[in-house]
Design a protein around this motif. Structure first.
Motif, mmCIF file in Angstrom:
data_model
loop_
_atom_site.group_PDB
_atom_site.id
_atom_site.type_symbol
_atom_site.label_atom_id
_atom_site.label_comp_id
_atom_site.label_asym_id
_atom_site.label_seq_id
_atom_site.Cartn_x
_atom_site.Cartn_y
_atom_site.Cartn_z
ATOM 1 N N ASP A 75 -5.115 9.097 -12.356
ATOM 2 C CA ASP A 75 -5.867 9.503 -11.162
ATOM 3 C C ASP A 75 -4.950 9.334 -9.954
ATOM 4 N N PRO A 76 -4.054 10.303 -9.728
ATOM 5 C CA PRO A 76 -3.046 10.183 -8.672
ATOM 6 C C PRO A 76 -3.624 9.892 -7.287
ATOM 7 N N VAL A 77 -4.766 10.473 -6.980
ATOM 8 C CA VAL A 77 -5.352 10.276 -5.650
ATOM 9 C C VAL A 77 -5.777 8.822 -5.466
ATOM 10 N N ARG A 78 -6.499 8.277 -6.446
ATOM 11 C CA ARG A 78 -6.931 6.880 -6.360
ATOM 12 C C ARG A 78 -5.728 5.937 -6.392
ATOM 13 N N GLU A 79 -4.755 6.241 -7.251
ATOM 14 C CA GLU A 79 -3.576 5.384 -7.361
ATOM 15 C C GLU A 79 -2.821 5.331 -6.031
ATOM 16 N N HIS A 80 -2.683 6.474 -5.390
ATOM 17 C CA HIS A 80 -2.003 6.519 -4.098
ATOM 18 C C HIS A 80 -2.763 5.695 -3.064
ATOM 19 N N ALA A 81 -4.093 5.792 -3.113
ATOM 20 C CA ALA A 81 -4.925 5.035 -2.177
ATOM 21 C C ALA A 81 -4.777 3.533 -2.408
ATOM 22 N N VAL A 82 -4.692 3.127 -3.670
ATOM 23 C CA VAL A 82 -4.526 1.714 -4.003
ATOM 24 C C VAL A 82 -3.188 1.198 -3.486
ATOM 25 N N LEU A 83 -2.146 1.983 -3.677
ATOM 26 C CA LEU A 83 -0.813 1.591 -3.206
ATOM 27 C C LEU A 83 -0.780 1.480 -1.679
ATOM 28 N N ASP A 84 -1.398 2.434 -1.009
ATOM 29 C CA ASP A 84 -1.431 2.407 0.449
ATOM 30 C C ASP A 84 -2.203 1.190 0.949
ATOM 31 N N ALA A 85 -3.334 0.905 0.305
ATOM 32 C CA ALA A 85 -4.150 -0.235 0.715
ATOM 33 C C ALA A 85 -3.399 -1.543 0.511
ATOM 34 N N ALA A 86 -2.674 -1.643 -0.599
ATOM 35 C CA ALA A 86 -1.915 -2.862 -0.882
ATOM 36 C C ALA A 86 -0.826 -3.077 0.154
ATOM 37 N N ALA A 87 -0.128 -2.022 0.503
ATOM 38 C CA ALA A 87 0.932 -2.132 1.507
ATOM 39 C C ALA A 87 0.356 -2.467 2.879
ATOM 40 N N ARG A 88 -0.824 -1.920 3.160
ATOM 41 C CA ARG A 88 -1.458 -2.124 4.466
ATOM 42 C C ARG A 88 -1.988 -3.548 4.629
ATOM 43 N N THR A 89 -2.454 -4.132 3.540
ATOM 44 C CA THR A 89 -3.061 -5.465 3.609
ATOM 45 C C THR A 89 -2.125 -6.583 3.162
ATOM 46 N N ALA A 90 -0.865 -6.250 2.923
ATOM 47 C CA ALA A 90 0.110 -7.265 2.504
ATOM 48 C C ALA A 90 0.342 -8.273 3.625
ATOM 49 N N PRO A 91 0.809 -9.474 3.264
ATOM 50 C CA PRO A 91 1.085 -10.496 4.287
ATOM 51 C C PRO A 91 2.090 -9.984 5.315
ATOM 52 N N PRO A 92 1.987 -10.439 6.547
ATOM 53 C CA PRO A 92 2.932 -10.020 7.601
ATOM 54 C C PRO A 92 4.381 -10.273 7.176
ATOM 55 N N GLY A 93 5.208 -9.267 7.363
ATOM 56 C CA GLY A 93 6.617 -9.412 7.034
ATOM 57 C C GLY A 93 6.957 -9.093 5.594
ATOM 58 N N ALA A 94 5.943 -8.849 4.750
ATOM 59 C CA ALA A 94 6.208 -8.536 3.345
ATOM 60 C C ALA A 94 6.842 -7.149 3.238
ATOM 61 N N PRO A 95 7.895 -7.011 2.428
ATOM 62 C CA PRO A 95 8.531 -5.695 2.257
ATOM 63 C C PRO A 95 7.549 -4.693 1.630
ATOM 64 N N ALA A 96 7.254 -3.635 2.339
ATOM 65 C CA ALA A 96 6.267 -2.659 1.863
ATOM 66 C C ALA A 96 6.666 -2.058 0.522
ATOM 67 N N LEU A 97 7.967 -1.777 0.352
ATOM 68 C CA LEU A 97 8.417 -1.164 -0.893
ATOM 69 C C LEU A 97 8.192 -2.103 -2.069
ATOM 70 N N ARG A 98 8.499 -3.379 -1.883
ATOM 71 C CA ARG A 98 8.292 -4.346 -2.969
ATOM 72 C C ARG A 98 6.813 -4.454 -3.332
ATOM 73 N N VAL A 99 5.965 -4.491 -2.331
ATOM 74 C CA VAL A 99 4.519 -4.558 -2.586
ATOM 75 C C VAL A 99 4.079 -3.357 -3.422
ATOM 76 N N ARG A 100 4.562 -2.190 -3.058
ATOM 77 C CA ARG A 100 4.170 -0.974 -3.782
ATOM 78 C C ARG A 100 4.673 -1.001 -5.222
ATOM 79 N N VAL A 101 5.888 -1.520 -5.435
ATOM 80 C CA VAL A 101 6.444 -1.603 -6.784
ATOM 81 C C VAL A 101 5.612 -2.552 -7.651
ATOM 82 N N VAL A 102 5.285 -3.713 -7.088
ATOM 83 C CA VAL A 102 4.493 -4.700 -7.825
ATOM 84 C C VAL A 102 3.122 -4.126 -8.189
#
Length: 199
Positions: A75-102
C-alpha cells in the motif's frame, strides 16, 4: 515439524546469527570508542527489540483484514504517509533519513509476515480467516510503536556503538524463545532490526 522442534530450530538459527555478529563486533573492538556504557547499550537493545516484536505481531491482524477485504499487501500511499509521519514526529535533531530507513524496515518486515500468511491461507483455504477484524485500535497501536521505535533508535548514546550487534543478537534470541515466535516471525524480526546498529 512439532512446535518444540520449530523452537529449537529457531533458537539455533538465531544463535548462529548471534555468534556471527558477536565475532564481527569483536573484530572491530579496537577500531573506536564505545558510544554508550555496556549497561545502557544492553538496556537499549532490549527496549528496541521488544518494541519491534510488539509491532511485528500486529502484522497478523493486518493480514487477516487484508485477506478478508481482498486488499493488497503493498500500500504505497499508506506506507509513504507512515514514513512522513515518523520523520515529522521524530525527536528534535534526529536525522530524517535514518528515521525513514528504520521505519521502512518495520514496514517491509510486516509485509514479510503478511505475505507468508497469505501463502499459507492460499495453500490451505480452510485455515484462512473469514471475519474482518477491526483495525482501528491496531492501527493506532502500530503508529504509537512506530514512533517509539524511531525515537529509541535515534536517541544519542544508546545504540550504534561497539557491541551493538552482539547485544541485538542476544536480546533477539531471548525474545524469540520467550514469545515462541515461529520461523516467519523470527526472520521478519531480524529483517526489522537490520538498520538499528547503523549510523
Amino acid at each position: 515439524m512439532t512446535r518444540v522442534g520449530t523452537r529449537v530450530r529457531i533458537a539455533s538459527v538465531v544463535g548462529v546469527i548471534g555468534a556471527v555478529t558477536a565475532a564481527a563486533t569483536a573484530a572491530t573492538a579496537t577500531a573506536g570508542s564505545a558510544a554508550a556504557s555496556p549497561d545502557v547499550a544492553a538496556s537499549s537493545a532490549t527496549t528496541i527489540v521488544t518494541l519491534i516484536a510488539d509491532r511485528l505481531v500486529l502484522a497478523d491482524t493486518v493480514a487477516r483484514s487484508k485477506w478478508v477485504t481482498r486488499s493488497a499487501i503493498d500500500d504505497p500511499v499508506r506506507e509513504h504517509a507512515v514514513l512522513d509521519a515518523a520523520a515529522r514526529t521524530a525527536p528534535p535533531g534526529a536525522p530524517a533519513l535514518r528515521v525513514r530507513v528504520v521505519v521502512r524496515d518495520q514496514i517491509e518486515a510486516s509485509k514479510t509476515v503478511q505475505r507468508a500468511l497469505f501463502a499459507g491461507w492460499s495453500a490451505t483455504p480452510r485455515t484462512a480467516p473469514r471475519t474482518d477484524p477491526d483495525l482501528r485500535n491496531v492501527r493506532t497501536r502500530i503508529s504509537d510503536l512506530t514512533a517509539e521505535i524511531a525515537a529509541a533508535t535515534v536517541r544519542p548514546g544508546t545504540v550504534g556503538g561497539i557491541g551493538c550487534l552482539a547485544d541485538l543478537a542476544s536480546v533477539t534470541s531471548r525474545v524469540v524463545v520467550d514469545r515462541g515466535l515461529d520461523a516467519v516471525h523470527t526472520i521478519a524480526l531480524v529483517q526489522a532490526e537490520r538498520s538499528v546498529c547503523s549510523r
